[in-house]
Write a protein that holds these residues in place. Sequence first.
Motif, PDB file in Angstrom:
ATOM      1  N   VAL A   1      -5.259  -2.354   0.676  1.00  0.00           N
ATOM      2  CA  VAL A   1      -6.057  -1.999   1.858  1.00  0.00           C
ATOM      3  C   VAL A   1      -6.985  -3.152   2.231  1.00  0.00           C
ATOM      4  CG1 VAL A   1      -7.834  -0.450   2.753  1.00  0.00           C
ATOM      5  CG2 VAL A   1      -5.926   0.482   1.441  1.00  0.00           C
ATOM      6  N   CYS A   2      -7.642  -3.742   1.226  1.00  0.00           N
ATOM      7  CA  CYS A   2      -8.572  -4.859   1.485  1.00  0.00           C
ATOM      8  C   CYS A   2      -7.848  -6.037   2.139  1.00  0.00           C
ATOM      9  CB  CYS A   2      -9.227  -5.317   0.182  1.00  0.00           C
ATOM     10  SG  CYS A   2     -10.417  -4.147  -0.503  1.00  0.00           S
TER      11      CYS A   2
ATOM     12  N   SER B   1       2.202   1.801  -3.399  1.00  0.00           N
ATOM     13  CA  SER B   1       1.147   2.286  -4.292  1.00  0.00           C
ATOM     14  C   SER B   1       0.881   3.770  -4.078  1.00  0.00           C
ATOM     15  CB  SER B   1      -0.143   1.490  -4.069  1.00  0.00           C
ATOM     16  OG  SER B   1       0.064   0.106  -4.281  1.00  0.00           O
TER      17      SER B   1
ATOM     18  N   VAL C   1      -3.945   3.102  -8.251  1.00  0.00           N
ATOM     19  CA  VAL C   1      -5.144   3.165  -7.393  1.00  0.00           C
ATOM     20  C   VAL C   1      -5.689   1.759  -7.152  1.00  0.00           C
ATOM     21  CG1 VAL C   1      -7.531   3.975  -7.251  1.00  0.00           C
ATOM     22  CG2 VAL C   1      -5.744   5.515  -8.062  1.00  0.00           C
ATOM     23  N   GLY C   2      -5.725   0.932  -8.203  1.00  0.00           N
ATOM     24  CA  GLY C   2      -6.176  -0.455  -8.047  1.00  0.00           C
ATOM     25  C   GLY C   2      -5.292  -1.225  -7.084  1.00  0.00           C
TER      26      GLY C   2
ATOM     27  N   LEU D   1      -3.523   0.050  -4.674  1.00  0.00           N
ATOM     28  CA  LEU D   1      -3.740   0.611  -3.337  1.00  0.00           C
ATOM     29  C   LEU D   1      -4.999   0.032  -2.692  1.00  0.00           C
ATOM     30  CD1 LEU D   1      -3.145   2.650  -1.071  1.00  0.00           C
ATOM     31  CD2 LEU D   1      -4.363   4.373  -2.425  1.00  0.00           C
ATOM     32  N   LEU D   2      -6.094   0.008  -3.440  1.00  0.00           N
ATOM     33  CA  LEU D   2      -7.366  -0.465  -2.881  1.00  0.00           C
ATOM     34  C   LEU D   2      -7.291  -1.944  -2.493  1.00  0.00           C
ATOM     35  CD1 LEU D   2     -10.051   1.312  -5.099  1.00  0.00           C
ATOM     36  CD2 LEU D   2      -9.356   1.856  -2.767  1.00  0.00           C
TER      37      LEU D   2
ATOM     38  N   MET E   1       0.830  -1.202   0.000  1.00  0.00           N
ATOM     39  CA  MET E   1       0.000   0.000   0.000  1.00  0.00           C
ATOM     40  C   MET E   1       0.865   1.253   0.000  1.00  0.00           C
ATOM     41  SD  MET E   1      -3.060   0.966   2.660  1.00  0.00           S
ATOM     42  CE  MET E   1      -1.961   1.310   4.033  1.00  0.00           C
TER      43      MET E   1
ATOM     44  N   LEU F   1      -5.630  -4.169  -9.295  1.00  0.00           N
ATOM     45  CA  LEU F   1      -6.326  -4.988  -8.298  1.00  0.00           C
ATOM     46  C   LEU F   1      -5.840  -6.430  -8.320  1.00  0.00           C
ATOM     47  CD1 LEU F   1     -10.070  -3.865  -8.755  1.00  0.00           C
ATOM     48  CD2 LEU F   1      -8.653  -3.435  -6.748  1.00  0.00           C
TER      49      LEU F   1
END
Length: 439
Positions: free
Chosen positions: A284-285, A151, A277-278, A280-281, A148, A339
Amino acid sequence: MDQAMKRRRATYHIWTFTASKLISAFGAQVYTFAISFYILQLTGSATSFAMNLICSILPRTIAAPFAGYAADRWAKKTIVLTAQGAIVLSVGGLLAVSLVYGLSLPAIYITTAVISLAASFSGVSFSAAITGLVDEERIQKAMSLNQMSISIAAIGAPAVGGLLYGTVSMNLFLILFMAAEAVALVLEATMNFRLFNRKADAGESAGEGPVKEPLLQSMKAGLAYLKTQPIIMTIIWISLFINFLFGAFQVGYSYILIEKMKMASEHFGLTEGAFAVGMLLMSVCLSVRKEVKYPLLLSKWGIVTMGLIMASVALPLLVSLPYTGLFIFYASVMFAFGLVMILVNTPIQVMIQKRVDDDYKGRVFAILETMAMALMPLGTVLYGFLYDLLPAEWILMVSAAVLIAVVLTMARPSVVRKAHPELTKRRQDGPENPAPAAE
């Protein structure tokens, strides 16, 4: 030290590790942005720019086996701090040269090579030290937060670099990078790399790691150990093929959008930002959810999805789209790719952390890094040549098909069952033959 104290210390490690990586990665990204623009503006030569990339990739690839040996031979904390200090000193040396003589390409190339070498030793040692820094239950969280931070740096650093470049001197960029690395060095110095690493405590406390044999013998021992770990070997071979075949994506994406689709530079940059951004998200998940139960199975189908995403890059070459639709399509593709890439990489890294013996972690991660990077230069050159000769859509679709076929073959059901034998048991139990409650 009691378990409660260890857990509190591990929590400190997780956030300190994340902060140091964020600061270090941000500084490195800003420096890379500025130095790339500087070289292109100074020379106007793509060859000079490529030479700087080679000075970044080649030393790291060559040094990885030696970094793995060092990580298993000596105290990991000492290696990390020494490597981090070398980065600070090398940038300081480039700053001194700039102030006295002015920046020159040889000085930049030498600095890039030194930074790459130091980053190899630091990265391998940090990877090998994760199980010593945090408790087993939070390895996935630590690695997700690390990704993260990278990212966030990938999203923010180009914007900061773009705002600063042209308004401040290159010397200030060097000072900012050096300061960021120095702060990361101070943070890393406060961490206990042997908090959970009981096996290495005795050796490292005396200033020695568990490995005492000479370099060549140690590398042979590492390879012999890997032969006893067929699942890890499968992952290493898959990573080799993936990184080679993804040369089609790395070269083709920029070629198609800039050369074929004539996309504006700012819109091209935004599509690449969607990738970060993908990442990073998904990071986080993964940092807040439970550990993935079947990482090899998840990664197998994640790589298949990445192959389909790679093939989809060719779609606008076959079906005409308006410019706005083109931008939305490619931004969505890159977001999905970010992602899935984290969904593939992070669980596999956690799996390797748990399966590999502490005595061999440095050498295993070094071999993994070497194999992952070994064919990247060849793939880049080969696909650059192919895109000048053949239609881009066919290159992407054939490469994607080969990638999917390789993964389905190498991670076939029998291999997945060896990695996760509980899958077979679960299927055998089923709803009609449930497992005992204790299991």
